[in-house]
Design a protein around this motif. Sequence first.
Motif, PDB file in Angstrom:
ATOM      1  N   LEU A 117      40.727  48.118  39.505  1.00 48.13           N
ATOM      2  CA  LEU A 117      39.372  47.675  39.836  1.00 48.13           C
ATOM      3  C   LEU A 117      38.481  47.552  38.602  1.00 48.13           C
ATOM      4  O   LEU A 117      37.395  46.985  38.681  1.00 48.13           O
ATOM      5  CB  LEU A 117      38.722  48.658  40.816  1.00 48.13           C
ATOM      6  CG  LEU A 117      39.445  48.900  42.142  1.00 48.13           C
ATOM      7  CD1 LEU A 117      38.677  49.921  42.969  1.00 48.13           C
ATOM      8  CD2 LEU A 117      39.617  47.600  42.923  1.00 48.13           C
ATOM      9  N   LYS A 118      38.948  48.066  37.462  1.00 49.11           N
ATOM     10  CA  LYS A 118      38.089  48.179  36.279  1.00 49.11           C
ATOM     11  C   LYS A 118      38.142  46.932  35.393  1.00 49.11           C
ATOM     12  O   LYS A 118      39.130  46.198  35.382  1.00 49.11           O
ATOM     13  CB  LYS A 118      38.495  49.396  35.456  1.00 49.11           C
ATOM     14  CG  LYS A 118      38.353  50.716  36.196  1.00 49.11           C
ATOM     15  CD  LYS A 118      38.841  51.865  35.341  1.00 49.11           C
ATOM     16  CE  LYS A 118      38.768  53.194  36.084  1.00 49.11           C
ATOM     17  NZ  LYS A 118      39.286  54.319  35.271  1.00 49.11           N
ATOM     18  N   SER A 119      37.062  46.743  34.637  1.00 47.25           N
ATOM     19  CA  SER A 119      37.008  45.719  33.593  1.00 47.25           C
ATOM     20  C   SER A 119      36.855  46.418  32.250  1.00 47.25           C
ATOM     21  O   SER A 119      36.170  47.433  32.145  1.00 47.25           O
ATOM     22  CB  SER A 119      35.823  44.773  33.814  1.00 47.25           C
ATOM     23  OG  SER A 119      35.979  43.996  34.977  1.00 47.25           O
ATOM     24  N   ASN A 120      37.508  45.865  31.227  1.00 49.82           N
ATOM     25  CA  ASN A 120      37.343  46.369  29.866  1.00 49.82           C
ATOM     26  C   ASN A 120      37.532  45.211  28.895  1.00 49.82           C
ATOM     27  O   ASN A 120      37.629  44.047  29.310  1.00 49.82           O
ATOM     28  CB  ASN A 120      38.325  47.521  29.586  1.00 49.82           C
ATOM     29  CG  ASN A 120      39.775  47.113  29.805  1.00 49.82           C
ATOM     30  OD1 ASN A 120      40.168  45.964  29.550  1.00 49.82           O
ATOM     31  ND2 ASN A 120      40.589  48.048  30.291  1.00 49.82           N
ATOM     32  N   ASN A 121      37.587  45.516  27.611  1.00 51.29           N
ATOM     33  CA  ASN A 121      37.686  44.444  26.616  1.00 51.29           C
ATOM     34  C   ASN A 121      38.936  43.602  26.802  1.00 51.29           C
ATOM     35  O   ASN A 121      38.920  42.395  26.572  1.00 51.29           O
ATOM     36  CB  ASN A 121      37.657  45.037  25.202  1.00 51.29           C
ATOM     37  CG  ASN A 121      36.300  45.589  24.834  1.00 51.29           C
ATOM     38  OD1 ASN A 121      35.289  45.171  25.405  1.00 51.29           O
ATOM     39  ND2 ASN A 121      36.261  46.521  23.899  1.00 51.29           N
ATOM     40  N   LEU A 122      40.036  44.242  27.202  1.00 51.07           N
ATOM     41  CA  LEU A 122      41.277  43.497  27.410  1.00 51.07           C
ATOM     42  C   LEU A 122      41.200  42.625  28.658  1.00 51.07           C
ATOM     43  O   LEU A 122      41.535  41.443  28.625  1.00 51.07           O
ATOM     44  CB  LEU A 122      42.465  44.454  27.516  1.00 51.07           C
ATOM     45  CG  LEU A 122      43.804  43.777  27.861  1.00 51.07           C
ATOM     46  CD1 LEU A 122      44.251  42.871  26.727  1.00 51.07           C
ATOM     47  CD2 LEU A 122      44.868  44.816  28.158  1.00 51.07           C
ATOM     48  N   GLY A 221      31.477  44.512  47.401  1.00 46.71           N
ATOM     49  CA  GLY A 221      31.248  45.504  48.447  1.00 46.71           C
ATOM     50  C   GLY A 221      32.233  46.645  48.386  1.00 46.71           C
ATOM     51  O   GLY A 221      31.880  47.817  48.595  1.00 46.71           O
ATOM     52  N   MET A 222      33.498  46.341  48.094  1.00 50.43           N
ATOM     53  CA  MET A 222      34.512  47.386  48.007  1.00 50.43           C
ATOM     54  C   MET A 222      34.214  48.310  46.828  1.00 50.43           C
ATOM     55  O   MET A 222      34.318  49.538  46.940  1.00 50.43           O
ATOM     56  CB  MET A 222      35.896  46.749  47.864  1.00 50.43           C
ATOM     57  CG  MET A 222      37.053  47.716  47.987  1.00 50.43           C
ATOM     58  SD  MET A 222      37.109  48.626  49.564  1.00 50.43           S
ATOM     59  CE  MET A 222      37.454  47.307  50.717  1.00 50.43           C
ATOM     60  N   LYS A 223      33.826  47.746  45.701  1.00 51.58           N
ATOM     61  CA  LYS A 223      33.536  48.566  44.519  1.00 51.58           C
ATOM     62  C   LYS A 223      32.276  49.400  44.692  1.00 51.58           C
ATOM     63  O   LYS A 223      32.073  50.389  43.983  1.00 51.58           O
ATOM     64  CB  LYS A 223      33.409  47.682  43.275  1.00 51.58           C
ATOM     65  CG  LYS A 223      34.735  47.159  42.744  1.00 51.58           C
ATOM     66  CD  LYS A 223      34.589  46.544  41.376  1.00 51.58           C
ATOM     67  CE  LYS A 223      34.300  47.589  40.315  1.00 51.58           C
ATOM     68  NZ  LYS A 223      34.242  47.031  38.961  1.00 51.58           N
ATOM     69  N   SER A 224      31.413  49.010  45.622  1.00 48.82           N
ATOM     70  CA  SER A 224      30.199  49.784  45.858  1.00 48.82           C
ATOM     71  C   SER A 224      30.512  51.131  46.489  1.00 48.82           C
ATOM     72  O   SER A 224      29.682  52.045  46.474  1.00 48.82           O
ATOM     73  CB  SER A 224      29.254  49.006  46.777  1.00 48.82           C
ATOM     74  OG  SER A 224      29.742  48.978  48.117  1.00 48.82           O
ATOM     75  N   GLY A 225      31.715  51.255  47.057  1.00 49.56           N
ATOM     76  CA  GLY A 225      32.111  52.504  47.691  1.00 49.56           C
ATOM     77  C   GLY A 225      31.586  52.674  49.094  1.00 49.56           C
ATOM     78  O   GLY A 225      31.661  53.772  49.667  1.00 49.56           O
TER      79      GLY A 225
END
Length: 421
Positions: A117-122, A221-225
Motif C-alpha cells: 500500500l506504500k509509496s516511496n522513491n522507488l 478509502g481503504m488506506k483511510s482505515g
Amino acid sequence: MMVRKFIKGKMFDHQVLSRAKFPLFFTITLVGMIFIIYTDSIIYDSFEFSNNENFKVLDAYERTERQLRSSTGNMSMQEEIDEVEDENWKSLVPPLSATEEQRIAWFREKMPKFEILKSNNLTRLFHSRVKEFFNSGCETQFFITWISPAGSFGRREFFMLESLFKAHPTACLMILSRSMDSGRGHRILKPLADRGFKVNAVTPDLAILFNNTPAKAWFKGMKSGNKDPGEIPLAQNLSNLIRLAVLYKYGGVYLDTDFIVLKPFTGLKNSIGAQSMDMETKNWTRLNNAVLIFDMNHPLLLKFMEEFASTFDGNKWGHNGPYLVSRVVENIGKQPGYNFTVLQPMAFYPVDWIRISRLFMKPANRSDSRWVQDKLLQLSGETYGVHLWNKQTRNLRIEEGSVMGSIILEHCLICQHIYSS
C-alpha cells in the motif's frame, strides 16, 4: 565489511572459541542477515544498473551466504529471513469470525505492515520503469502479479514462466511485485534472463496505477482505515484490481501464475475466457479473470473497475474477481461500443477445478493410458493454455506419465525438477 574483518582477525584458541560459541553464532547470524537485507535493499532501491551489475551484487550475496552457512547450522541466512517474511505475511491474514468493526480495527493496526500500500522513491518510478522495459522491443506485453514473499515463488510458478517464453520467445513479461523486485527475486529470474528472455519484476505504486481510474477512490478509502477489508486476504483482492488497472493503463495480456501456456496467443485481441458453458445453448455460464487480453483504455476494463469500486465485498470469495467479470459482461449484454470476445472454456479452462487433479496422476492401467493420450490430443487443438486451479492442486505432485507431466515436458525451457514439483 564486518564479516571480512572478522575472518581476517586473529585466530582464537579452540577452548575460547567453544566458550564464545553462542555469542559468536548470534553475531555471525546477525551480521549475515544485515548483509543480506542490505544487499536486497541495494537491488530493490536501484533501477538503473544493468543485468550484469545486478548479478555481481547477487554473486556477492551468495558467496557471503555460503561462507556463513557452516557457522549458522543447517539453516541458511535466506531461510531464516524467509521464515521472518512468511510470519509477517501470515500476520496480515484477517481474523476469522470477527465483526466488521473488529476487522476495521485490525486493519488499522496492521496497515503499516502492508508494504504493497506504500509509496516511496522507488515506487514513484513505476511508470517510467514500465515504459522503459516495454520500449525494448516486445512481441507481446505480459503481466503477472505476485503479492506474496519471493521465497514462495516455486517450481510450479516458474514452469508458468518457462511455458510463456517457450510459446512467446520475443515477448516481455513484467512481474508486478514488491517482493520479487529484490535480490531474491532477481536470482529466481536469473536462469531466464541469462538465456536472453525479457523478464523483469517491478514494484507497483498503487496510488499512481489507480490514478485517473475508478479504483482511485476505493484505494483512498481503504488506506483511510475506515473500510472493511473483509475476511479474504486483501492481497487477493488487490491482485484482482491491479490486473484490471495495469491492462487499462498499458494494454497487453494478464495471466495468473497457476497457468501453463501451450501455444502462442496469436490473433487473440480484447478477449476473456469462459470458465463454463451451457452444453445445450452453448452460452457461457461463468467467466474467469485468470487470463485477460485487452488493448489499453478498453472500456470493458473501465466497467470492471467501476464494478469493483462500487460493489467491493472482501467476505465473498470470487465476488471481486471471476464473479465480477461475469456480472459486468452479463449486464452489458450486446451494448455497442465494447468490442470484445468471450472465448469458449477450451481456450483457457479446458478442465474444471473439480476434475483438474486427474491431470496430475499417472495412468494406473491401459484405460488410463488411453485417456491420457486422448486428453493430450484434445489439448493440442483449440487450447491456448491450462489453468491449474492452484487452490485444488498446489499440494499435488506431478506424476511421471501424467497429462501434466507430458505438458510441462513439452512446454518447458529449463525443465528441472518436474516430478518433484
